[in-house]
Scaffold this motif. Structure first.
Motif, short mmCIF file in Angstrom:
data_model
loop_
_atom_site.label_atom_id
_atom_site.label_comp_id
_atom_site.label_asym_id
_atom_site.label_seq_id
_atom_site.Cartn_x
_atom_site.Cartn_y
_atom_site.Cartn_z
N PRO B 351 0.84 -9.60 -14.06
CA PRO B 351 -0.34 -8.84 -14.49
C PRO B 351 -1.44 -8.88 -13.45
O PRO B 351 -2.38 -8.10 -13.53
CB PRO B 351 -0.75 -9.55 -15.78
N GLN B 352 -1.34 -9.79 -12.50
CA GLN B 352 -2.37 -9.87 -11.47
C GLN B 352 -2.00 -8.96 -10.29
O GLN B 352 -0.83 -8.67 -10.07
CB GLN B 352 -2.51 -11.31 -10.93
N ASN B 367 1.51 -5.18 -5.06
CA ASN B 367 2.39 -4.87 -6.19
C ASN B 367 1.81 -3.69 -6.99
O ASN B 367 0.74 -3.17 -6.68
CB ASN B 367 2.65 -6.09 -7.07
N ARG B 368 2.52 -3.32 -8.03
CA ARG B 368 2.22 -2.08 -8.74
C ARG B 368 0.85 -2.09 -9.38
O ARG B 368 0.29 -1.03 -9.70
CB ARG B 368 3.35 -1.85 -9.75
N VAL B 369 0.27 -3.31 -9.54
CA VAL B 369 -1.03 -3.40 -10.21
C VAL B 369 -2.09 -2.59 -9.47
O VAL B 369 -2.96 -1.97 -10.07
CB VAL B 369 -1.45 -4.88 -10.35
N LEU B 370 -1.99 -2.58 -8.14
CA LEU B 370 -2.97 -1.83 -7.35
C LEU B 370 -2.96 -0.36 -7.76
O LEU B 370 -4.00 0.26 -7.96
CB LEU B 370 -2.67 -1.99 -5.86
N HIS B 376 -3.88 5.33 -7.05
CA HIS B 376 -3.41 5.89 -5.78
C HIS B 376 -2.09 5.26 -5.38
O HIS B 376 -1.92 4.06 -5.50
CB HIS B 376 -4.44 5.65 -4.68
N GLU B 377 -1.21 6.13 -4.88
CA GLU B 377 0.07 5.63 -4.38
C GLU B 377 -0.12 5.10 -2.96
O GLU B 377 -0.98 5.56 -2.23
CB GLU B 377 1.10 6.77 -4.35
N SER B 378 0.70 4.17 -2.60
CA SER B 378 0.86 3.74 -1.22
C SER B 378 -0.45 3.54 -0.48
O SER B 378 -0.92 4.40 0.25
CB SER B 378 1.71 4.77 -0.47
N ALA B 379 -1.02 2.40 -0.72
CA ALA B 379 -2.24 2.05 0.01
C ALA B 379 -1.89 1.14 1.18
O ALA B 379 -2.73 0.45 1.70
CB ALA B 379 -3.22 1.35 -0.92
N VAL B 451 -5.53 -11.08 -7.32
CA VAL B 451 -6.75 -10.68 -8.04
C VAL B 451 -6.43 -10.66 -9.53
O VAL B 451 -5.51 -9.99 -9.97
CB VAL B 451 -7.24 -9.31 -7.58
N GLU B 452 -7.21 -11.41 -10.24
CA GLU B 452 -7.00 -11.55 -11.68
C GLU B 452 -8.01 -10.67 -12.40
O GLU B 452 -9.19 -10.69 -12.07
CB GLU B 452 -7.29 -13.00 -12.02
#
Lengths: 126, 720
Positions: B351-352, B367-370, B376-379, B451-452
Motif C-alpha cells: 500500500p506504500q 511501484n503502482r502506487v505512484l 500518470h503512467e511511467s514516471a 512513502v506512507e
C-alpha cells in the motif's frame, strides 16, 4: 477606640447583614460597593482591616487589593478576602493579589472574628 | 640370366618393397587393396622369371603364379579404386570374388606355354600359340580393362583435386598411357616388346602407388578413416535413402552393432530415434535421448562425385553433461526469475509508494502506487518532483526541499524520514529515505524511498483531537458552570445563614426560645444546603477525573487521631460512646492523607448521625494481601442498621438509608458516594455489612503501596 472595618461588598443583603453583625460585636464598620470606592475610602478613612469581596463591579477585589498593597501608605492594612469562589485556585489567586486571609461564603462568623482578631493584633504589633 | 629376367625380378622386388608399408593401418582399406595389387604384380613377375630361368621348373606352376598375380593385381586395383573413392559396395567381397570368376576361366583355357614363350624368348609360332588367342583374355580382362576402368574412375575426381594431388593424376595417366601403348606391341608379336610393356606398366603402378601413398601419405583423405575411428563421437554417413554408408567405431559401439553390419542398413533399423529426428528436421536445438545419454546432432552434406546426389554426414555430439547443466541452469534461472517476479508482485501490492531513486534524485523505478496517486503512467527516469507532481510548475515545491535534506542525510549513510501534508496529491504522507548499498555497485549511491499515506489515520487523529478538545471544552464549561453555580448559590445562602444567626442572637437575647429554635432550624437547613453544594461540587470533580491524589508516606495514626478528634463532638452529641483502637504495627502507608481523613470523618460522622445512645467504633489493623500489605479501617456502629434492599445502592449519590428520618438526621446523601470514590482513588475497596436493629459496619481496605494515577492537577474545593 473601636476597630474600624472597611467592608467591601456589592450585594446589598450581604453587606447589610455582615455590617450589622460586625457592628453588634463593636466594630466601626464602613462599607463600599466596589473596588474604586473601596480604594477611596481606604485612603480617606484608613480602616484597621478590610473585608474584601472579590467579584465587584467597576474594579474587582483582586485589582483593588493589589492597588492597596502597592500603595505604601495602605499596604499594611490587612485584607481578608470574602468570596463565594471556593476552589483552591481561588484561594491562591486571592493570596497572590495580596490578601492576608481568605474566607469563603457563607461566612463562618466565629471563624471570621478569629481571623480579624489575629490580623488586628499583628497589625498593632507592627 | 638374361637382362630381361633380371629387370623383371628387380621390378618385382620394388613392387614388393613398395607394397609392404601400404598395408599399414593408417592407409586404411584403400592402402591394403593397393598393396594387394602390387603384390599381385610382383608375384606374376616372379612367376615369369622362374619359368625363364629354370629349365626344369614345372611350366605349369610358373604359369599359375604368373596368371594369378596378374589377375589378382587387376581385381585388387578395382577394389582399391572403389575404396579410395569411398564407394565401397556393401558386400564388396562378393565383387572381388566375382572378379576371380573370369580369372579362373582364363586359367582353365589358357595354354600353359605362354609364360615360357614370354620369358624364354620363344617365338609364338614356335610355342604353338596364336597371338590373339593368347593375348586377348590376359590383356583385356586383367591388364587393359581394369587399368582403363580405374583410370576412367580416378581421373575426373583427381582432376578436381588441389595441386598437391597432381602426382596422383600424373601417375594414373602414366599407367593408362603405358597400358594403351603396350597394345601395339602385342600386335607385333614381339615377345620381348610385350615383356617390356609389362615391366614398364608394373613400374608405372609402382609410381602410382608411391604417388598415392607416399607423396601424400598424411593427406586427410587417408587419415580421415583412422581419425574417425578414434573419435569418441559417433559419426554416420547416410545416403539419400537414409541407408548407412559408413559409420565409425564410436557409432558402432554406441548402437551396439558392428560397422560392417550397419553399412547398407536403413537408418530406421539401426537407430529409429535418429531417423525420426532427421525426417522431422534437425536444428541446432535438437536433442536425442539414447540409452540415458543426450546427443546434439550436426548434419553436413557430402557431395558425392559424379552427380550421384548428396549424402549426409551425421555427427552425434554427446551433450549429456552440458544438457544436464543447461537444464539445471535453466531451472535455477526460472526459480530466480520466479522469485524476482514474486518479489516484484509483493512490492507492487504494497500500500506504500516504493521507489528507487538514483543519486541525482531521479526516479528509476516505482511501484503502482505512484500511478494511483498521480494518475500518470511511467514516471521513470524523471526528477522526483516531476514524478510526484506531474505538471506542477511550483518553483519552491516541498519535494525539492525534502529531497535535498534527505540526500544530505542519506549520503552520510543514515535513513531520513519526514511527515508532510501534500497539497497537490491531497494526502498526508510520511517519507522514508534510505541509502541503498548493493555490493559491487560502483555508481553513485542509490536511494530507496518509501512513502506512507497516513491521510486516513491523520484524519482519525484529527477527529479524535477535535473530539477530545470538544470534550475538554465541555468539561471546562461544566466546571465553570459548577463553580459559577456554587458562587451564585453561596451568595444568597450567606445572607440566609447570616441573617438567621443575627436573628437567633436577637431571639436568645429577648428570651424567645420558640423563635430561637425555629431560627436554628433555618440555620441547619442552610448548612445542609451548603453541604449539598459542596458535595455536588466534589462529586462532579471526581466524575470528571479532575480530583487529584497526592501520594506520600503517611503515618496512619496521625491521620486517624485527627479524624477521631474531628468527630468526637458529633459522636457525643447523640450520646454515643466512641471506641478507638489502632494496632501497633499499622505504621506508615503510602496514601493521600487528606482523602484518608475525609473518608474516616465521613464514615465516623455517618455512624454517629445514625446511632443514638450506642457505640461507634474505629479499629485499624494491618493485613498481608495477595499483592502486598494493606491496612484495614473498620467503622462500626450499633445503630438502626440498613435494610438489605438498600445496600446495593448505598454508595450511589442521594441515597440514604432512612429518608423518613431526614428531618432529624442531617446528611447530604453524597457522603458515601464521595467516600467510595476517594477509597477507589487510593486503590482500595470499601464494603458494608449491616443488620437492621443491630448496626452497620463499613470496612475500608487500603493498599500500603498503591499504584494510583490521579487526574490532572486541578483545583479542589477549599476544605472549610
Amino acid at each position: 477606640m473601636s476597630t474600624r472595618v472597611l467592608l467591601v461588598e456589592d450585594n446589598e443583603l450581604n453587606r447589610n447583614m455582615l455590617s450589622r453583625r460586625l457592628q453588634r460585636r463593636g466594630f466601626d464598620v464602613i462599607t463600599a460597593e466596589d473596588g474604586v470606592e473601596a480604594l477611596e475610602l481606604a485612603r480617606r478613612e484608613r480602616p484597621d482591616i478590610i473585608l474584601m469581596d472579590m467579584s465587584l463591579p467597576r474594579m474587582d477585589g483582586w485589582t483593588a487589593t493589589a492597588r492597596l498593597k502597592q500603595d505604601p501608605e495602605l499596604a499594611n492594612i490587612p485584607v481578608i478576602a470574602l468570596t463565594a469562589h471556593v476552589m483552591l485556585e481561588d484561594r491562591e489567586k486571592a493570596l497572590r493579589a495580596g490578601c492576608d486571609e481568605y474566607e469563603t461564603k457563607p461566612v463562618d462568623f466565629k471563624q471570621l472574628l478569629r481571623k480579624i482578631e489575629r490580623l488586628r493584633l499583628r497589625g498593632s504589633r507592627e | 640370366m638374361s637382362g630381361t629376367v633380371l629387370s623383371a625380378l628387380l621390378v618385382a622386388l620394388g613392387l614388393f618393397v613398395a607394397a609392404l608399408p601400404l598395408r599399414a593401418e593408417r592407409h586404411g582399406l584403400a592402402g591394403r587393396f593397393m598393396a594387394a595389387t602390387l603384390l599381385g604384380r610382383a608375384v606374376a613377375l616372379v612367376g615369369g622369371a622362374l619359368v625363364a630361368l629354370w629349365e626344369g621348373w614345372p611350366e605349369r606352376a610358373g604359369l599359375w603364379l604368373f596368371a594369378a598375380g596378374i589377375a589378382a593385381g587387376g581385381v585388387f586395383l578395382l577394389a582399391f579404386t572403389a575404396a579410395f573413392l569411398n564407394r565401397l559396395p556393401a558386400r564388396f567381397g562378393r565383387w572381388i570374388a566375382a572378379g576371380f570368376v573370369p580369372l579362373a576361366l582364363w586359367l582353365l583355357t589358357a595354354r600353359h606355354t605362354s609364360p615360357v614363350v614370354i620369358f624364354r624368348s620363344v617365338p609364338l609360332e614356335a610355342g604353338g600359340l596364336r597371338p590373339l588367342a593368347w593375348l586377348s583374355p590376359m590383356i583385356f580382362l586383367y591388364i587393359l580393362l581394369p587399368t582403363v576402368i580405374v583410370a576412367l574412375l580416378l581421373l575426373p575426381p583427381l582432376a578436381r583435386q588441389p595441386r598437391r594431388a597432381r602426382w596422383r593424376l600424373l601417375s594414373v595417366g602414366l599407367v593408362l598411357a603405358v597400358t594403351l601403348a603396350s597394345l601395339p606391341a602385342t600386335m607385333w608379336f614381339n615377345v620381348l616388346t610385350l615383356l617390356v610393356a609389362v615391366l614398364v606398366q608394373s613400374l608405372a603402378f609402382l609410381f602410382m602407388a608411391v604417388a598415392f601413398f607416399r607423396l601424400d601419405a598424411h593427406s586427410h583423405l587417408f587419415t580421415a578413416d583412422l581419425v574417425l575411428d578414434r573419435l569418441t563421437t559417433p559419426v554416420l554417413v547416410l545416403d539419400e535413402a537414409m541407408r548407412v554408408v559408413d559409420a565409425n567405431t564410436a557409432a558402432a559401439s554406441g548402437l551396439q552393432m558392428t560397422c560392417e553390419a550397419m553399412v547398407g542398413c536403413p537408418l530406421d533399423r539401426v537407430c529409429p530415434v535418429l531417423a525420426e529426428a532427421l525426417r522431422e528436421g534437425v536444428t541446432i536445438d535438437t536433442r536425442l535421448e539414447m540409452k540415458g545419454r543426450t546427443f546434439a546432432v550436426t548434419l553436413s552434406p557430402l557431395l558425392v562425385s559424379g552427380g550421384r546426389g548428396t549424402w549426409q554426414v551425421v555427427i552425434l555430439h554427446d551433450v549429456t553433461e552440458a544438457h544436464r547443466m543447461a537444464q539445471a541452469l535453466a531451472r535455477a534461472r526460472r526459480d530466480v526469475e520466479l522469485l524476482q517476479q514474486q518479489w516484484q508482485a509483493v512490492v507492487e501490492q504494497l500500500p506504500q509508494l516504493v521507489a528507487l531513486l538514483d543519486g541525482a534524485g531521479r526516479l528509476v523505478r516505482a511501484n503502482r502506487v505512484l500511478h494511483e496517486w498521480t494518475g500518470h503512467e511511467s514516471a521513470e527516469n524523471t526528477p522526483l518532483h516531476d514524478a510526484l507532481h506531474p505538471g506542477c510548475a511550483h518553483p519552491d515545491c516541498y519535494v525539492d526541499v525534502l529531497w535535498r535534506a534527505a540526500r544530505e542525510e542519506v549520503s552520510r549513510g543514515g535513513a531520513w524520514q519526514h511527515e508532510v501534508s501534500d497539497p497537490v496529491l491531497g494526502r498526508h504522507l510520511i517519507y522514508h529515505f534510505m541509502p541503498l548499498t548493493v555490493e559491487g555497485d560502483e555508481r553513485p549511491q542509490h536511494v530507496a524511498m518509501v512513502v506512507e499515506d497516513i491521510t486516513q489515520r491523520y484524519q482519525y487523529e484529527e477527529e479524535l483531537r477535535r473530539a477530545r478538545d470538544a470534550a475538554e471544552a465541555a468539561n471546562r464549561a461544566k466546571s465553570t458552570f459548577l463553580a459559577n453555580m456554587s458562587h451564585e448559590l453561596r451568595t444568597p445562602l450567606n445572607a440566609i445563614i447570616g441573617y438567621s444567626e443575627l436573628l437567633y442572637e436577637d431571639a436568645v437575647e429577648s428570651g424567645d426560645e420558640m423563635l430561637a429554635e425555629d431560627l436554628q432550624r433555618i440555620q441547619a437547613a442552610g448548612r445542609h444546603l451548603l453541604g449539598l453544594i459542596n458535595g455536588v461540587l466534589d462529586l462532579s470533580k471526581i466524575e470528571a477525573g479532575r480530583m487529584s491524589v497526592t501520594l506520600e508516606e503517611v503515618a496512619v495514626r496521625d491521620v486517624t487521631d485527627a479524624a477521631v478528634y474531628t468527630v468526637t463532638g458529633l459522636v457525643e452529641d447523640n450520646g454515643n460512646v466512641l471506641e478507638y483502637h489502632i494496632a501497633d504495627d499499622v505504621g506508615v502507608i503510602r496514601t493521600d492523607a487528606t482523602k484518608l481523613r475525609q473518608i474516616l470523618v465521613n464514615l465516623l460522622g455517618n455512624a454517629a448521625k445514625f446511632t443514638e445512645g450506642g457505640r461507634v467504633s474505629l479499629r485499624i489493623w494491618r493485613e498481608a494481601d495477595r499483592g502486598g500489605e494493606e491496612v484495614v479501617f473498620e467503622v462500626a456502629d450499633t445503630g438502626d442498621g440498613i435494610p438489605p434492599e438498600l445496600l446495593p445502592s448505598l454508595f450511589e449519590p442521594f441515597t440514604q438509608a432512612k429518608p423518613s428520618r431526614e428531618h432529624k438526621v442531617q446528611g447530604t446523601g453524597l457522603g458515601l458516594a464521595i467516600t467510595k470514590a476517594y477509597v477507589e482513588m487510593l486503590g482500595g475497596t470499601i464494603e458494608v455489612s449491616s443488620q437492621v436493629g443491630r448496626g452497620t459496619t463499613f470496612t475500608v481496605r487500603l493498599p500500603a503501596s498503591p499504584e494510583v494515577r490521579g487526574g490532572p492537577e486541578v483545583g479542589e474545593r477549599e476544605e472549610t
